[in-house]
Design an enzyme around this catalytic site. Sequence first.
Site, short mmCIF file in Angstrom:
data_model
loop_
_atom_site.label_atom_id
_atom_site.label_comp_id
_atom_site.label_asym_id
_atom_site.label_seq_id
_atom_site.Cartn_x
_atom_site.Cartn_y
_atom_site.Cartn_z
N LYS A 130 0.84 -1.21 0.00
CA LYS A 130 0.00 0.00 0.00
C LYS A 130 0.87 1.26 0.00
O LYS A 130 0.54 2.26 -0.63
CB LYS A 130 -0.92 -0.01 1.23
CG LYS A 130 -1.81 1.22 1.33
CD LYS A 130 -2.75 1.13 2.52
CE LYS A 130 -3.63 2.39 2.60
NZ LYS A 130 -4.59 2.31 3.72
N HIS A 268 -7.70 -30.47 -34.52
CA HIS A 268 -8.56 -29.32 -34.22
C HIS A 268 -9.63 -29.65 -33.18
O HIS A 268 -10.80 -29.27 -33.32
CB HIS A 268 -9.21 -28.79 -35.50
CG HIS A 268 -8.22 -28.32 -36.52
ND1 HIS A 268 -7.19 -27.45 -36.22
CD2 HIS A 268 -8.07 -28.62 -37.83
CE1 HIS A 268 -6.47 -27.22 -37.29
NE2 HIS A 268 -6.97 -27.93 -38.29
#
Length: 508
Positions: A130, A268
């Site tokens: 922070k 595929h």
Amino acid sequence: MKRLALISVTDKSGIVEFANALLRNDFEILSTGGTAKHLLDNGIPVTSVSEYTGMPEILNGRVKTLHPKIHAGLLARPSDLKGDEDFRRIEVLVVNLYPFEKTVLSGASKEQCIENIDIGGPTMIRAAAKNAENVLVVVDPADYREVSENLENPCEKLRERLRAKAFAHTAYYDSLIAEYFRGDGDFPEILTFGFRLRQRLRYGENPHQKGGVYVRAFEPKGVIGANQVWGKELSYNNFLDADAAWELIWDVHRVFEMRKKPCVIVKHGNPCGLGWSEQPELSFQRAKEGDPISAFGGIVAFPFELDEKTASAITAKGNFFEVIICTRIVPEALNIFQHRSGWGQDVRILEAPEPESTSFLALRSMRGGALVQEYDSKDITEWRVVTEKSPTSEQSHTLRVAWAIVKHVKSNAITVCNSERLLGVGAGQMNRVQSVRLALESAGELAKGAVLASDAFFPFPDSIQEAAKAGIVAIIQPGGSKKDEEIIRVANEAGLAMVFTGMRHFKH
């Protein structure tokens, strides 16, 4: 007065070198417990946190850094100080956390896992992150070198990168804890997952897309946990096709109760060939015969050890494959690929563990969120012969194989099989009868005497009529159509056997 750094790490790799860099830059080092001992043993002077705070460690060391002097030092900005504070600013925080992930994966008891939930570490990291404009927060030993080279004047870009990494570190840690306690329950209101980058890919589905592989800590690994023993780096599409092949071949292998040695070829995302026998090389040949054109450049998977004879069949002249997956490849077989001219130098060879037959939460992202579902791991729960004619014992077994395969084909999905191999596939069509026609066209004359599986019910009798015309003798499908009675009547008129499973297997 010297600048202040705090070091408290579980992973002590590289920490002595980094601590020396801090000393060279005129830092005083605060430390705790095992970290302090490790540094002192290596000649690094440290001040214990207890000495600094004036409070001894309590609860067997579980409370030591949760003190106002520590957190004020991490959160304070230079402008906050008036000169009479009972604390000093901490300008470097080096923390990595208790090994919760490692403890869970070791099979430790719940009590041990809970004991390895870090409290003070995440609290300090969040406070420092922070206040990253004033604190360098370091959670990864990989960053020690860069930080040590920039201790005098760290740039904003470095501070922001370390801040982001720190919050990701605690978020990942907390997500694992949440996942551990969530278990296999219902879908919670808030769902968190922790993913760790395994490797960056050259690109995604297409060269203009970036791609990467991330793994989950507590999810049993399939292809994503495989060991690549040869070949080029796997592509994004390789991973997708390899995963499809591996999950499919094990479903089929379980139908055979491990008595046959099946082989699948995927292209595929859909199977274009699947064969089975007691000889792996024959299974491969049968799989290739299913669709020799589509097999070219496909993914080949075997749920067993790959031997020299099978490797010779795969590398025969005219063949080309992108990926080979097996549980293990013998050295003689690997040598054949390594000395195969052309594509043998590039083919990716993977040794993968058997995927568990249990379900897991499957994710599919979409803009703004994700769809989450249980993975489709269900087997046939109902076997109901609905026609006057029942399938023979051999036909029943082949129907089960065809059903196991169709689950892995994109909807609308149709598979046609005989007692040796997959003959034809209809995948991804917008209407079911077109999928039937494609599968039967691929099977050709071999459709006579074969069986057919459909991933969902037939809405009209036209598919049954097409199947009967081609010589199909038995069909397996979920049932549940409003026209079931008419479809059963048409099947009876054609002399077909038909089984309802009461379960569909859409795959989108």
